[in-house]
Design an enzyme around this catalytic site. Structure first.
Site, short mmCIF file in Angstrom:
data_model
loop_
_atom_site.label_atom_id
_atom_site.label_comp_id
_atom_site.label_asym_id
_atom_site.label_seq_id
_atom_site.Cartn_x
_atom_site.Cartn_y
_atom_site.Cartn_z
N LYS A 121 6.75 -2.19 -6.65
CA LYS A 121 6.55 -2.80 -8.73
C LYS A 121 4.95 -1.75 -7.91
CE LYS A 121 3.61 -5.94 -9.00
NZ LYS A 121 2.63 -4.96 -9.85
N GLU A 146 -1.58 -3.87 4.11
CA GLU A 146 -3.45 -3.41 4.33
C GLU A 146 -3.89 -3.86 3.38
OE1 GLU A 146 -3.79 -1.02 6.41
OE2 GLU A 146 -1.09 -0.88 6.90
N GLU A 169 -16.30 -7.33 0.02
CA GLU A 169 -16.10 -5.72 -0.44
C GLU A 169 -16.49 -5.90 -1.78
OE1 GLU A 169 -11.87 -5.51 -0.38
OE2 GLU A 169 -12.15 -3.46 0.51
N GLY A 184 5.72 -9.17 -9.00
CA GLY A 184 5.36 -9.18 -7.38
C GLY A 184 5.95 -10.62 -6.39
N CYS A 225 -10.55 1.77 0.41
CA CYS A 225 -10.62 -0.16 0.87
C CYS A 225 -10.96 0.21 2.32
CB CYS A 225 -9.05 -0.43 1.10
SG CYS A 225 -7.65 1.00 2.45
N GLY A 248 5.86 -4.80 -14.01
CA GLY A 248 5.32 -5.11 -14.36
C GLY A 248 4.39 -6.28 -13.53
N GLY A 254 1.64 -8.93 -11.00
CA GLY A 254 1.96 -9.06 -9.80
C GLY A 254 2.45 -10.98 -10.17
P1 NAD Z 1 -4.77 -7.43 -6.03
O1 NAD Z 1 -4.63 -7.58 -5.01
O2 NAD Z 1 -5.22 -7.46 -7.32
O3 NAD Z 1 -3.17 -6.08 -6.43
C1 NAD Z 1 -2.38 -5.26 -5.55
C2 NAD Z 1 -1.28 -5.23 -6.19
O4 NAD Z 1 -0.63 -6.69 -5.87
C3 NAD Z 1 -1.24 -5.12 -7.80
O5 NAD Z 1 0.67 -4.18 -7.84
C4 NAD Z 1 -0.88 -6.55 -7.90
O6 NAD Z 1 0.24 -6.66 -9.53
C5 NAD Z 1 -0.25 -7.44 -7.39
N1 NAD Z 1 -0.64 -8.73 -7.15
C6 NAD Z 1 -1.58 -9.39 -7.12
N2 NAD Z 1 -1.21 -10.82 -6.98
C7 NAD Z 1 -0.09 -10.99 -6.22
C8 NAD Z 1 0.95 -11.99 -6.35
N3 NAD Z 1 0.43 -13.62 -6.00
N4 NAD Z 1 2.45 -11.31 -5.91
C9 NAD Z 1 2.21 -11.03 -5.52
N5 NAD Z 1 2.23 -9.19 -6.29
C10 NAD Z 1 0.75 -9.33 -6.55
O7 NAD Z 1 -5.23 -5.59 -5.49
P2 NAD Z 1 -5.94 -4.12 -6.71
O8 NAD Z 1 -7.04 -4.93 -7.11
O9 NAD Z 1 -5.09 -3.72 -6.89
O10 NAD Z 1 -6.82 -3.55 -5.49
C11 NAD Z 1 -8.06 -3.55 -4.54
C12 NAD Z 1 -7.45 -4.00 -3.30
O11 NAD Z 1 -6.55 -3.56 -2.57
C13 NAD Z 1 -8.68 -4.49 -2.55
O12 NAD Z 1 -9.30 -5.06 -2.17
C14 NAD Z 1 -8.98 -2.76 -1.77
O13 NAD Z 1 -9.37 -3.17 -0.72
C15 NAD Z 1 -7.40 -3.22 -1.36
N6 NAD Z 1 -6.59 -2.06 -0.49
C16 NAD Z 1 -6.35 -2.26 0.54
C17 NAD Z 1 -5.74 -0.63 0.73
C18 NAD Z 1 -5.89 -0.53 2.58
O14 NAD Z 1 -5.04 -0.06 3.12
N7 NAD Z 1 -5.89 -1.38 3.80
C19 NAD Z 1 -5.48 0.22 0.83
C20 NAD Z 1 -5.56 0.25 -1.12
C21 NAD Z 1 -6.60 -1.13 -1.85
#
Ligand code: NAD
Length: 472
Positions: free
Chosen positions: A170, A245, A379, A207, A279, A201, A203
């Site tokens: 996803k 991650e 962050e 998700g 990140c 779709g 999260g």
């Molecule tokens: P996010 O957590 O909002 O979304 C990430 C993914 O999770 C999306 O596909 C989203 O649809 C899904 N999601 C959201 N809520 C969910 C839930 N309750 N259950 C299951 N899936 C869910 O993050 P974002 O805004 O897309 O990305 C930014 C964040 O990601 C930052 O905090 C960044 O540091 C982190 N990040 C970490 C790494 C790493 O490798 N450590 C890499 C890239 C980004």
């Protein structure tokens, strides 16, 4: 217009059972440039059935077949490289030059690295009277973010293919388009039906359902720490393996003997890459008090001329934030830095000069930041660098480790041994010494709230394997 009307399940493009679609917006122009289906839990069920049934034969596929497919995947990234770079730039706003290298070049190298790892990977070994076997864990669910959309997907898909696992992906709703190109590529290179499935779709629906599904053996999540907690909670009742991650607030430390000019010049790029939406960005600069004026002067001057603009211009260094939400959030952090009394030495509130449209912010530098401030602790995920000073090396270490996160870090010193010693004391998953470059074969992952597990290289492959002991 990238209009994607169907999901990829069991080797076929099929209609979603969900309702409606998600618009993809170009953050530089604010125009709708694409559309993907809103998948439903019923689509996830179908994808899980396909992945489960494909696992029987795929888990027994030969290592040679997997090597061939991983090399074919890497070659396809080269062939469709410009299309992928342009697509990712149009949905994320990443400057095009950086897109070619980091958004497409890195996935190409990572895919190939897994073909190479498989050439001499040890699947079985003996320990006294036991045979120890490594076996694919099973059906995997992948949930990925928007900031490096293809790289974060390939960091999961390539080792899963290498391991003999099957999967459901996803992608994020902000930047899902490269995932659809990936599905086309995997289909074209002949990955067997059901090994890879794509359900776009929300999260909170798709998700979350994937995370709790009883027939999913592992969930690998990249995204925010808050969503990572939620995924872990949904996964807990089925005791599936969870790798995470998550976010970061990484420290970049200049030791007393570091070259202040070099530190200052490199600090901006290390923070602002991908418009600060990285990140592992080094967002907290920690310098000796004696260097403060010189370093801040250089950084302020360089940041004032850091080129913000159209991500399709080859010269642009900083594009827009990915979304209006992200633009507002970064702006609030800049406001909070001002309100809490940090010294704003470059950038600040409002749109960058000459730009009227798009989700832009000004690359911003705060000096004299103290550990109580929000901009030190949280962050920001935008081009905002915070600087603080220290008097003793132990104080520098305390400041570096003063974070709920532990994803990345940097150390600068004329003496590499001294820098490595300092790096070993940092509570973080990666450290770059004197600007040491990113290594796709080195494990990547976090301490503390930055996550669990490692991606990339052999360590990344091990995450997708179960270990069996057979006693003789
Ligand atoms: P996010 O957590 O909002 O979304 C990430 C993914 O999770 C999306 O596909 C989203 O649809 C899904 N999601 C959201 N809520 C969910 C839930 N309750 N259950 C299951 N899936 C869910 O993050 P974002 O805004 O897309 O990305 C930014 C964040 O990601 C930052 O905090 C960044 O540091 C982190 N990040 C970490 C790494 C790493 O490798 N450590 C890499 C890239 C980004």
């Amino acid at each position: 217009m990238h209009a994607r009307e169907q999901l990829y399940i069991d080797g076929k493009w099929i209609d979603s059972l969900g309702k409606g679609s998600i618009d993809v917006i170009n953050p530089a122009t604010e125009e709708i440039i694409g559309r993907v289906p809103v998948g439903s839990t019923k689509d996830v069920d179908k994808a899980v059935v396909a992945a489960k049934s494909a696992f029987d034969s795929w888990s027994k596929s030969s290592v040679e077949e997997r090597i061939e497919l991983l090399n074919a995947l890497s070659n396809a990234f080269k062939e469709r490289g410009e299309e992928l770079a342009q697509t990712i730039t149009s949905e994320v706003g990443t400057p095009i030059g950086y897109s070619r290298v980091a958004m497409v070049g890195t996935p190409r190298v990572v895919s190939r690295s897994y073909a190479k790892i498989l050439e001499d990977y040890v699947w079985e070994k003996e320990i006294r009277n036991s045979i120890i076997c490594k076996e694919p864990i099973g059906v995997c669910a992948f949930i990925t973010p928007w900031n490096f959309p293809l790289h974060q997907i390939i960091g999961k898909v390539a080792p899963a293919i290498a391991a003999g696992c099957t999967m459901i992906l996803k992608p994020s709703k902000e930047a899902p388009l490269s995932a659809f190109i990936l599905a086309e590529i995997l289909d074209e290179i002949g990955l067997p039906a059901g090994v890879f499935n794509l359900v776009s779709g929300h999260g909170s629906e798709v998700g979350d359902y994937m995370s709790s599904h009883p027939d999913v053996d592992m969930v690998s999540f990249t995204g925010s720490t808050g969503a990572g907690v939620s995924v872990s909670q949904s996964a807990a009742p089925t005791i599936k393996r969870v790798t995470l991650e998550l976010g970061g607030k990484s420290a970049n430390v200049a030791l007393e003997d570091a070259d202040p000019v070099l530190v200052a010049k490199k600090a901006i790029g290390a923070c602002h890459q991908n418009s600060g939406q990285t990140c592992s960005a080094l967002t907290r600069l920690i310098i000796p008090e004696s260097m403060n004026k010189q370093v801040c002067d250089i950084i302020a001057e360089k940041n004032d001329s850091y080129l913000v603009g159209n991500p399709l211009d080859e010269e642009t260094r900083c594009g827009p934030m990915v979304s209006l939400r992200q633009q507002l959030s970064v702006t609030e952090y800049i406001q909070s830095g001002i309100d809490e009394g940090a010294n704003l030495i470059s950038g600040g509130l409002g749109m960058p000069d000459g730009i009227e449209k798009g989700f832009y912010v000004k690359p911003t530098i705060f000096a004299n930041v103290t550990p109580e401030m929000k901009i030190w602790k949280e962050e920001i995920f935008g081009p905002v660098l915070v600087i603080t000073t220290y008097n003793t090396e132990s104080e520098a270490l305390k400041l570096a480790n003063d974070s709920i996160y532990g994803l990345s870090g940097g150390v600068w010193s004329k003496d590499p041994d001294r820098a490595v010693n300092f790096a070993k004391k940092m509570r973080t998953g990666q450290v770059s010494v004197n600007g040491g470059s990113f290594n796709v074969s080195a494990p990547f992952g976090g301490y503390k709230l930055s996550g669990n597990g490692r991606e990339l290289g052999t360590h990344g492959l091990d995450e997708f394997l179960e270990i069996k002991s057979i006693q003789l």
